[in-house]
Scaffold this motif. Structure first.
Motif, PDB file in Angstrom:
ATOM      1  N   THR A   3      85.200  43.355  52.703  1.00  0.00           N
ATOM      2  CA  THR A   3      84.962  44.436  53.668  1.00  0.00           C
ATOM      3  C   THR A   3      83.751  45.268  53.258  1.00  0.00           C
ATOM      4  O   THR A   3      82.896  45.601  54.087  1.00  0.00           O
ATOM      5  N   SER A   4      83.655  45.600  51.959  1.00  0.00           N
ATOM      6  CA  SER A   4      82.525  46.393  51.459  1.00  0.00           C
ATOM      7  C   SER A   4      81.209  45.655  51.654  1.00  0.00           C
ATOM      8  O   SER A   4      80.208  46.237  52.079  1.00  0.00           O
ATOM      9  N   LEU A   5      81.218  44.356  51.334  1.00  0.00           N
ATOM     10  CA  LEU A   5      80.002  43.567  51.482  1.00  0.00           C
ATOM     11  C   LEU A   5      79.612  43.432  52.952  1.00  0.00           C
ATOM     12  O   LEU A   5      78.424  43.480  53.290  1.00  0.00           O
ATOM     13  N   LEU A   6      80.584  43.306  53.824  1.00  0.00           N
ATOM     14  CA  LEU A   6      80.307  43.214  55.253  1.00  0.00           C
ATOM     15  C   LEU A   6      79.669  44.508  55.758  1.00  0.00           C
ATOM     16  O   LEU A   6      78.730  44.470  56.554  1.00  0.00           O
ATOM     17  N   VAL A   7      80.173  45.651  55.289  1.00  0.00           N
ATOM     18  CA  VAL A   7      79.588  46.939  55.694  1.00  0.00           C
ATOM     19  C   VAL A   7      78.127  47.021  55.248  1.00  0.00           C
ATOM     20  O   VAL A   7      77.257  47.458  56.001  1.00  0.00           O
ATOM     21  N   VAL A   8      77.865  46.582  54.014  1.00  0.00           N
ATOM     22  CA  VAL A   8      76.483  46.581  53.503  1.00  0.00           C
ATOM     23  C   VAL A   8      75.604  45.694  54.375  1.00  0.00           C
ATOM     24  O   VAL A   8      74.465  46.057  54.721  1.00  0.00           O
ATOM     25  N   ILE A   9      76.116  44.527  54.749  1.00  0.00           N
ATOM     26  CA  ILE A   9      75.353  43.592  55.579  1.00  0.00           C
ATOM     27  C   ILE A   9      75.065  44.189  56.956  1.00  0.00           C
ATOM     28  O   ILE A   9      73.931  44.082  57.460  1.00  0.00           O
ATOM     29  N   ILE A  81      73.970  35.669  53.668  1.00  0.00           N
ATOM     30  CA  ILE A  81      73.452  36.548  54.718  1.00  0.00           C
ATOM     31  C   ILE A  81      72.780  37.769  54.096  1.00  0.00           C
ATOM     32  O   ILE A  81      71.702  38.198  54.542  1.00  0.00           O
ATOM     33  N   LEU A  82      73.390  38.329  53.065  1.00  0.00           N
ATOM     34  CA  LEU A  82      72.822  39.496  52.382  1.00  0.00           C
ATOM     35  C   LEU A  82      71.453  39.173  51.799  1.00  0.00           C
ATOM     36  O   LEU A  82      70.493  39.941  51.960  1.00  0.00           O
ATOM     37  N   ALA A  83      71.343  38.032  51.124  1.00  0.00           N
ATOM     38  CA  ALA A  83      70.064  37.632  50.526  1.00  0.00           C
ATOM     39  C   ALA A  83      68.989  37.432  51.590  1.00  0.00           C
ATOM     40  O   ALA A  83      67.839  37.835  51.407  1.00  0.00           O
ATOM     41  N   LEU A 108      63.097  36.735  59.243  1.00  0.00           N
ATOM     42  CA  LEU A 108      64.558  36.683  59.219  1.00  0.00           C
ATOM     43  C   LEU A 108      65.059  35.242  59.156  1.00  0.00           C
ATOM     44  O   LEU A 108      65.965  34.918  58.378  1.00  0.00           O
ATOM     45  N   ILE A 109      64.459  34.380  59.942  1.00  0.00           N
ATOM     46  CA  ILE A 109      64.868  32.971  59.975  1.00  0.00           C
ATOM     47  C   ILE A 109      64.588  32.297  58.634  1.00  0.00           C
ATOM     48  O   ILE A 109      65.422  31.557  58.097  1.00  0.00           O
ATOM     49  N   GLY A 110      63.405  32.561  58.063  1.00  0.00           N
ATOM     50  CA  GLY A 110      63.061  31.994  56.755  1.00  0.00           C
ATOM     51  C   GLY A 110      63.999  32.471  55.666  1.00  0.00           C
ATOM     52  O   GLY A 110      64.443  31.686  54.818  1.00  0.00           O
ATOM     53  N   GLY A 111      64.340  33.776  55.698  1.00  0.00           N
ATOM     54  CA  GLY A 111      65.248  34.315  54.701  1.00  0.00           C
ATOM     55  C   GLY A 111      66.636  33.713  54.803  1.00  0.00           C
ATOM     56  O   GLY A 111      67.250  33.324  53.792  1.00  0.00           O
ATOM     57  N   PHE A 112      67.155  33.609  56.000  1.00  0.00           N
ATOM     58  CA  PHE A 112      68.490  33.052  56.230  1.00  0.00           C
ATOM     59  C   PHE A 112      68.545  31.592  55.780  1.00  0.00           C
ATOM     60  O   PHE A 112      69.463  31.164  55.061  1.00  0.00           O
ATOM     61  N   LEU A 323      61.686  31.822  49.887  1.00  0.00           N
ATOM     62  CA  LEU A 323      61.617  31.915  48.421  1.00  0.00           C
ATOM     63  C   LEU A 323      62.235  33.217  47.921  1.00  0.00           C
ATOM     64  O   LEU A 323      63.004  33.223  46.947  1.00  0.00           O
ATOM     65  N   ILE A 324      61.910  34.321  48.580  1.00  0.00           N
ATOM     66  CA  ILE A 324      62.479  35.621  48.194  1.00  0.00           C
ATOM     67  C   ILE A 324      63.999  35.589  48.351  1.00  0.00           C
ATOM     68  O   ILE A 324      64.752  36.011  47.465  1.00  0.00           O
ATOM     69  N   ALA A 325      64.459  35.065  49.495  1.00  0.00           N
ATOM     70  CA  ALA A 325      65.901  35.003  49.754  1.00  0.00           C
ATOM     71  C   ALA A 325      66.613  34.125  48.733  1.00  0.00           C
ATOM     72  O   ALA A 325      67.710  34.469  48.256  1.00  0.00           O
ATOM     73  N   GLY A 326      65.995  32.979  48.402  1.00  0.00           N
ATOM     74  CA  GLY A 326      66.590  32.092  47.407  1.00  0.00           C
ATOM     75  C   GLY A 326      66.715  32.779  46.057  1.00  0.00           C
ATOM     76  O   GLY A 326      67.744  32.643  45.365  1.00  0.00           O
ATOM     77  N   SER A 327      65.699  33.555  45.682  1.00  0.00           N
ATOM     78  CA  SER A 327      65.723  34.279  44.405  1.00  0.00           C
ATOM     79  C   SER A 327      66.799  35.358  44.411  1.00  0.00           C
ATOM     80  O   SER A 327      67.532  35.534  43.428  1.00  0.00           O
ATOM     81  N   VAL A 328      66.890  36.083  45.524  1.00  0.00           N
ATOM     82  CA  VAL A 328      67.919  37.132  45.635  1.00  0.00           C
ATOM     83  C   VAL A 328      69.318  36.521  45.575  1.00  0.00           C
ATOM     84  O   VAL A 328      70.205  37.034  44.885  1.00  0.00           O
ATOM     85  N   PHE A 329      69.500  35.393  46.262  1.00  0.00           N
ATOM     86  CA  PHE A 329      70.823  34.744  46.245  1.00  0.00           C
ATOM     87  C   PHE A 329      71.165  34.273  44.836  1.00  0.00           C
ATOM     88  O   PHE A 329      72.322  34.382  44.400  1.00  0.00           O
ATOM     89  N   ALA A 330      70.174  33.745  44.133  1.00  0.00           N
ATOM     90  CA  ALA A 330      70.422  33.283  42.752  1.00  0.00           C
ATOM     91  C   ALA A 330      70.871  34.442  41.878  1.00  0.00           C
ATOM     92  O   ALA A 330      71.812  34.298  41.070  1.00  0.00           O
TER      93      ALA A 330
END
Length: 336
Positions: A3-9, A81-83, A108-112, A323-330
């Motif tokens: 729930t907390s993570l969903l609110v952040v998203i 989704i957050l990343a 947005l599409i590249g990040g997702f 690339l940024i999203a992949g790094s954040v997810f990692a």
């Protein structure tokens, strides 16, 4: 925790829509400001109103459906989704700071997509299987096609208008085109809201599915489009003056007649692509339209050095965002 993570998203998604609004405000107001038809404040106010007006008329949400299916469902998690959102907001702010009219949509599409593929990598699955390539290839194709469609329509519209008005007195014609710019700019703002707000709607929809609040195929809750249209309109009210300068004067000098042509071409292109559920870039479309207007005068009327720099920004947006999203997810994966 979910729930907390969903609110952040949800907060970050609406923040992205806000940055999308002020980043892309230039798309619909640059020519109307540069031709002095409206003051900057009047222009952003009008654009924001018509951005939000799309909420009352566009109900099929085909673009949102396309975006929601870019990453295959089994690889969509809240951290993915957050990343993707963090990457999209980061690239949006970087390009806004340097006055580069890059695509919020493709960010947005590249990040997702980048976060989804990184998730597949950690799961030991071929990363190519994490994204729906039919959707991705269609989007990549329209990175090239959208500006050319806008260019072609703008060129044709300008030639037709010049032919129809060849016997009109210049002062009278200019007065009429300044009035018509109010209509064409409003149409482009409406089309921008209808196309761009839907991208975040798609992200929020899959967030609710990943949280098991709704199931795939369920009707989208009404608060999602209402919140997204409100956020993008609020962002538009904030303006993006560095990008306005690039779009309104650095590509080619724009007159009221040419502003009408460029905005009309951009709006037509966006209405067509929205009808078919294709999440194109408003930025790419209107840039191509402005170039098409410049080409009706002569090839040298377009500042090709500026245009080439914009093209490079378009090319690198999806891979850098991924690339940024992949790094954040990692990082999220290792510290979770």
């Amino acid at each position: 925790m979910v729930t907390s993570l969903l609110v952040v998203i949800v907060v970050l998604a609406l923040l992205f829509d806000y940055t999308n609004g002020f980043h892309d405000a230039a798309n619909s107001i640059a020519t109307i400001v540069s031709t002095k038809v409206l003051t900057p404040f009047q222009a952003v106010l009008m654009a924001a109103v018509f951005n939000f007006a799309a909420y009352f008329f566009i109900k099929d949400h085909k673009v949102a459906n396309t975006v929601s299916k870019i990453v295959i469902e089994q690889f969509v998690t809240l951290p993915v989704i957050l990343a993707g959102l963090v990457a999209a907001i980061t690239w949006n702010l970087i390009t806004w700071w340097f006055g580069i009219p890059s695509s919020s949509s493709h960010t947005l599409i590249g990040g997702f997509a980048g976060a989804g593929m990184t998730n597949a990598l950690f799961l030991g699955v071929n990363v190519a299987k994490a994204v729906e390539m039919n959707y991705v290839l269609k989007i990549i194709a329209y990175i090239v096609l959208a500006p050319f469609i806008g260019l072609l329509i703008a060129y044709i519209v300008t030639i037709v208008i010049l032919h129809l008005c060849k016997n009109a007195r210049p002062a009278v014609a200019e007065r009429w085109f300044k009035r018509l710019q109010l209509v064409s700019s409003a149409a482009l703002s409406f089309a921008h809201g209808g196309n761009d707000a839907q991208k975040v709607m798609g992200i929020l929809y899959v967030s609710l599915i990943a949280s098991k609040i709704i199931k795939a195929g369920d009707t989208m809750p009404e608060w999602i489009p209402l919140a997204c249209y409100s956020a993008i309109a609020a962002g538009t009210m904030s303006g993006g003056w560095k990008i306005v300068k690039t779009m309104g004067s650095k590509i080619t000098k724009v007159t009221p007649l040419e502003g009408v042509s460029a905005e009309t071409a951009g709006a037509i292109t966006l209405f067509i692509t929205e009808r078919f559920g294709i999440p194109v870039s408003t930025t790419h479309t209107i840039t191509g339209s402005i170039i098409g207007v410049g080409l009706t005068k002569r090839v040298s009327a377009v500042r090709w050095g500026v245009t080439i720099n914009l093209v490079w920004a378009w090319i690198i947006t999806i891979p850098i965002s991924a690339l940024i999203a992949g790094s954040v997810f990692a990082l999220l994966h290792f510290f979770a």
